[in-house]
Design a protein around this motif. Structure first.
Motif, mmCIF file in Angstrom:
data_model
loop_
_atom_site.group_PDB
_atom_site.id
_atom_site.type_symbol
_atom_site.label_atom_id
_atom_site.label_comp_id
_atom_site.label_asym_id
_atom_site.label_seq_id
_atom_site.Cartn_x
_atom_site.Cartn_y
_atom_site.Cartn_z
ATOM 1 N N ARG A 142 35.818 53.412 41.109
ATOM 2 C CA ARG A 142 36.983 53.953 40.425
ATOM 3 C C ARG A 142 36.597 54.413 39.035
ATOM 4 O O ARG A 142 37.022 55.467 38.568
ATOM 5 N N MET A 201 44.793 50.083 27.108
ATOM 6 C CA MET A 201 44.810 48.701 26.645
ATOM 7 C C MET A 201 46.205 48.095 26.795
ATOM 8 O O MET A 201 46.355 46.945 27.186
ATOM 9 N N ALA A 202 47.227 48.908 26.474
ATOM 10 C CA ALA A 202 48.593 48.399 26.562
ATOM 11 C C ALA A 202 48.964 48.027 27.997
ATOM 12 O O ALA A 202 49.695 47.072 28.227
ATOM 13 N N VAL A 203 48.447 48.767 28.972
ATOM 14 C CA VAL A 203 48.818 48.473 30.352
ATOM 15 C C VAL A 203 47.851 47.473 30.991
ATOM 16 O O VAL A 203 47.934 47.216 32.177
ATOM 17 N N GLY A 204 46.928 46.922 30.212
ATOM 18 C CA GLY A 204 46.169 45.799 30.749
ATOM 19 C C GLY A 204 44.660 45.973 30.819
ATOM 20 O O GLY A 204 43.985 45.106 31.368
ATOM 21 N N ALA A 205 44.129 47.074 30.264
ATOM 22 C CA ALA A 205 42.671 47.214 30.283
ATOM 23 C C ALA A 205 42.060 46.252 29.285
ATOM 24 O O ALA A 205 42.540 46.125 28.164
ATOM 25 N N ARG A 206 41.028 45.544 29.738
ATOM 26 C CA ARG A 206 40.300 44.680 28.815
ATOM 27 C C ARG A 206 39.295 45.534 28.057
ATOM 28 O O ARG A 206 38.997 46.649 28.450
ATOM 29 N N ALA A 209 45.002 40.754 27.495
ATOM 30 C CA ALA A 209 45.012 41.965 28.322
ATOM 31 C C ALA A 209 45.662 41.663 29.671
ATOM 32 O O ALA A 209 46.458 42.452 30.192
ATOM 33 N N SER A 210 45.361 40.508 30.193
ATOM 34 C CA SER A 210 45.922 40.118 31.485
ATOM 35 C C SER A 210 47.434 39.908 31.384
ATOM 36 O O SER A 210 48.198 40.308 32.263
ATOM 37 N N ARG A 219 49.447 41.352 29.192
ATOM 38 C CA ARG A 219 50.037 42.693 29.051
ATOM 39 C C ARG A 219 50.143 43.383 30.401
ATOM 40 O O ARG A 219 51.078 44.102 30.691
ATOM 41 N N ASN A 220 49.129 43.143 31.197
ATOM 42 C CA ASN A 220 49.070 43.783 32.505
ATOM 43 C C ASN A 220 50.156 43.266 33.454
ATOM 44 O O ASN A 220 50.840 44.041 34.125
ATOM 45 N N GLU A 265 49.246 59.052 39.475
ATOM 46 C CA GLU A 265 48.047 58.413 38.919
ATOM 47 C C GLU A 265 48.334 57.675 37.616
ATOM 48 O O GLU A 265 47.761 56.626 37.338
ATOM 49 N N LEU A 274 47.922 53.363 36.901
ATOM 50 C CA LEU A 274 47.032 52.811 35.882
ATOM 51 C C LEU A 274 47.062 51.271 35.754
ATOM 52 O O LEU A 274 46.014 50.619 35.846
ATOM 53 N N PRO A 275 48.247 50.669 35.577
ATOM 54 C CA PRO A 275 48.269 49.200 35.448
ATOM 55 C C PRO A 275 47.762 48.512 36.723
ATOM 56 O O PRO A 275 47.131 47.463 36.653
ATOM 57 N N ILE A 326 45.463 49.568 38.727
ATOM 58 C CA ILE A 326 43.997 49.614 38.773
ATOM 59 C C ILE A 326 43.417 48.441 38.002
ATOM 60 O O ILE A 326 42.540 47.734 38.486
ATOM 61 N N TYR A 327 43.982 48.201 36.793
ATOM 62 C CA TYR A 327 43.448 47.111 35.983
ATOM 63 C C TYR A 327 43.845 45.751 36.559
ATOM 64 O O TYR A 327 43.180 44.759 36.302
ATOM 65 N N PHE A 384 44.822 45.969 42.246
ATOM 66 C CA PHE A 384 45.534 46.139 43.521
ATOM 67 C C PHE A 384 44.804 47.132 44.422
ATOM 68 O O PHE A 384 44.242 48.118 43.939
ATOM 69 N N ARG A 385 44.871 46.885 45.710
ATOM 70 C CA ARG A 385 44.208 47.800 46.641
ATOM 71 C C ARG A 385 45.126 48.966 47.032
ATOM 72 O O ARG A 385 44.699 50.096 47.092
ATOM 73 N N ALA A 436 47.289 50.651 45.492
ATOM 74 C CA ALA A 436 47.863 51.150 44.247
ATOM 75 C C ALA A 436 48.713 52.400 44.480
ATOM 76 O O ALA A 436 49.825 52.512 43.971
ATOM 77 N N ARG A 485 55.722 53.421 35.316
ATOM 78 C CA ARG A 485 54.444 52.771 34.997
ATOM 79 C C ARG A 485 54.686 51.363 34.447
ATOM 80 O O ARG A 485 53.942 50.436 34.730
#
Lengths: 402, 227
Positions: A5, A314-319, B80-81, B83-84, B104, B108-109, B111-112, B115-116, B118, B154
């Motif tokens: 990805r 980052m806001a949506v969860g990227a480390r 980060a987790s 927030r996700n 797409e 985004l969330p 993917i982080y 999830f398969r 998505a 999102r």
């Protein structure tokens, strides 16, 4: 985040700015292409060196009169080396395939109304094999010719052309230094090297040369073909020992002969080839390095341009490491794609050089791997700083970035 | 049970030698399922409070429990987790990635989160905001209201317990703004806690609870119908 990805995201980033990505890639393409083609030239030179070594015969020793010491006496004045020395070596030293002796003198050669001045090479039958000099037509001198001191001659092609032109030489009578000789064969042409024409000679039996023409007893060269390369040193020492005894040279005194092998010459040649390759590769590597700096430059611009995107991610969860990975992979995709195109380009250039430049080139799997991994390394090296910079952004600041 | 429990939270920014207190010991509880507005003028500290609630920033002092997790002591990876999984963000400027399609962007969330399926889930979220037919469009091909809907999709795609919206109608006309607020109301009715930061009274009208902030402290905290 899955790796593929990340690669997909990277391709998107690159695709979004095609021209810029291509120009960045061009630095890598040129760098890798230069490495591949330069190394192929170096490898080609090395191959030519080893081919000429093969022609020389690496397992050959040459005994010549006079000390090898620099600034010593003229070689021509030392006449202590004889055919008997050669015989003694053949019988007394183990690990030897062939021994041959030769002596050269200049003389006039005549046929009908044509004449030429050439080298008269008095030698033994082994000469042909030792010096890789077979006959084209007729035969070479043999043991019987030597024993019976026959007046027979084998002509080099240059001499043959001078005297006979396109006509047949074998069977004809020629005069060498006034004496009648029968032509029994013509040597295969070797072609002139830069400083000497080996085809410009007449080969006659050593005994005939010594007793009937020049009244000498010495020889100028004794060639020894050693069984295998690893025995060269051993044979060299045995020959030296034997000849010192035969020539009654006191221990510690300078010998009146010298024994040379080609290993020094060969290693010097090989070293030159190696230096050549390293030098060319080094120059090419610098251009790849410059390409790498281009990648870093563009990645830094890209990080700044996409500050907001980084904030959103980052806001949506990227480390931080997800962000780092994303930009690092982007740099790697650029360099690896550039690397692959560069390899293709370099290989075509090497092919072109060989085809049109008349210069041998060799592409080794090693040089391809080297270029490939070097481009990955460059991507890592110059990608890591921008990627780290991206990952250390404060999401709050990044989200507000205009 | 409080979903958000903020206790004596302060935030001090140091600008060179000068220290500026953005928040001065705020305590606040938000219950599960509330629809709350945080109001205040610019510089009041409402953005700082939202950043802390949204786990984008950490308080200088005080404690913050989100869904019983102590956020103040978490490291970057844990934040980060959080927030996700626990927070959905909606921004005034939408903050969609222009190179990506609506679907797409919503993915985004996911993917982080790893999830398969998505793509499937993203479509479902787009359907919830009424934009399933726009899934393959890029943000530039969408209107402002549609963009904000994509942003909301999102925010809710990971089914977080709370959605934080920072001036979500600030860049929209009144009619579209009302549509967006109606969407938030519908989401709230289905159980999602919603906190909206705004300075517009019309927007705050939609919320059942309105908290006023001034100079880094709570000025008032009223439920709808109270005087």
């Amino acid at each position: 985040m899955l790796l593929w990805r990340a690669v997909k995201i990277a391709f998107r980033g690159i695709g979004a700015n095609k021209m810029r990505s291509f120009l960045t890639m061009l630095g890598i393409i040129i760098g890798v292409g230069a490495i591949i083609s330069m190394l192929s030239i170096g490898e080609g030179a090395k191959k030519q060196v080893s081919q000429s070594i093969q022609r020389f015969g690496t397992n050959l020793l040459r005994v010549s009169p006079g000390s090898a010491r620099v600034g010593h006496v003229h070689r021509g004045t030392v006449t202590t080396l004889t055919m008997e020395d050669g015989e003694a070596i053949r019988r007394g030293v183990s690990g030897i395939n062939l021994v041959g002796s030769s002596v050269q003198n200049m003389a006039q050669v005549k046929y009908a109304n044509k004449n030429t001045s050439t080298a008269i090479n008095g030698t033994t039958p082994e000469y042909s094999e030792l010096n890789n000099f077979p006959v084209e037509t007729g035969r070479f001198i043999d043991g019987k010719d030597l024993k019976l001191i026959r007046k027979v001659a084998v002509l080099g092609t240059t001499v043959k052309e001078e005297l006979f032109g396109g006509g047949i030489a074998v069977g004809k009578q020629i005069k060498v230094k006034g004496a009648n000789f029968q032509v029994i064969g013509v040597l295969k042409s070797k072609g002139a090297t830069s400083w000497r024409d080996p085809d410009n000679q007449v080969v006659i039996p050593l005994t005939t040369s010594q007793k009937r023409l020049f009244s000498q007893n010495h020889v100028e060269n004794i060639y020894i073909q050693v069984e295998s390369i690893d025995r060269i040193e051993e044979v060299k020492q045995s020959v030296e020992k034997l000849l010192r005894i035969r020539h009654r040279i006191q221990p510690g005194a300078d010998a009146d002969f010298s024994i040379r092998d080609y290993t020094e010459f060969i290693s010097a040649l090989k070293e030159t080839g190696q230096t050549f390759t390293v030098l060319l590769g080094g120059v090419a590597a610098v251009s790849l390095l410059v390409g790498g700096i281009g990648v870093m430059n563009i990645m830094l611009v890209s990080v700044t341009e996409r500050t907001r995107e980084i904030g959103v991610r980052m806001a949506v969860g990227a480390r931080r490491r997800d962000i780092m990975l994303q930009f690092l992979i982007e740099a790697l995709v650029i360099t690896v794609t550039g690397g692959i195109i560069g390899i293709i380009l370099g290989a075509s250039m090497a092919y072109g050089i060989a085809e049109f430049g008349n210069w041998e080139t060799v592409i080794t799997p090693f040089s391809i791997l080297l270029a490939f991994f070097f481009s990955i390394f460059v991507g890592m090296l110059f990608g890591i700083y921008p990627a780290r910079k991206a990952s250390l952004l404060d999401p709050i600041v990044a989200l507000r970035y205009e | 049970m409080s979903l958000i429990r903020v206790r004596e939270v302060s935030k001090v920014y140091s600008m060179g030698d000068v220290e500026v207190a953005a928040l001065k010991g705020i305590s606040l509880d938000v219950l599960n399922g509330e629809f709350t507005a945080i109001m205040g003028s610019s510089g009041s500290g409402k953005s700082t409070l939202m950043n802390i609630i949204g786990c984008l920033d950490r308080p200088t002092s005080g404690s913050y429990l989100l869904d019983d997790d102590d956020v103040a002591g978490m490291n970057e990876v844990e934040l980060a987790s959080i927030r996700n999984r626990k927070i959905g963000f909606v921004f005034q400027t939408f903050n969609l990635l222009s190179r990506y399609t609506a679907r797409e962007n919503v993915e985004l969330p996911l993917i982080y989160a790893g999830f398969r399926n998505a793509s499937e889930r993203a479509l479902k979220a787009l359907k919830e905001v009424g934009l399933a037919h726009r899934a393959t469009h890029k943000p530039t091909q969408l209107s402002g209201g549609e963009r904000q809907r994509v942003a909301i999709a999102r925010a809710l795609v990971c089914a977080p317990p709370v959605i934080l919206a920072d001036e979500p109608t600030g860049n929209l006309d009144t009619k579209t703004g009302d549509e967006i607020m109606a969407l938030f109301e519908a989401l709230n009715e289905r159980g999602t806690t919603i906190i909206i930061v705004t300075h517009e009274h019309e927007i705050a009208q939609w919320c059942r609870r309105v908290i006023q902030i001034r100079d880094g402290a709570i000025l008032s905290d009223k439920l709808k119908g109270e005087a």
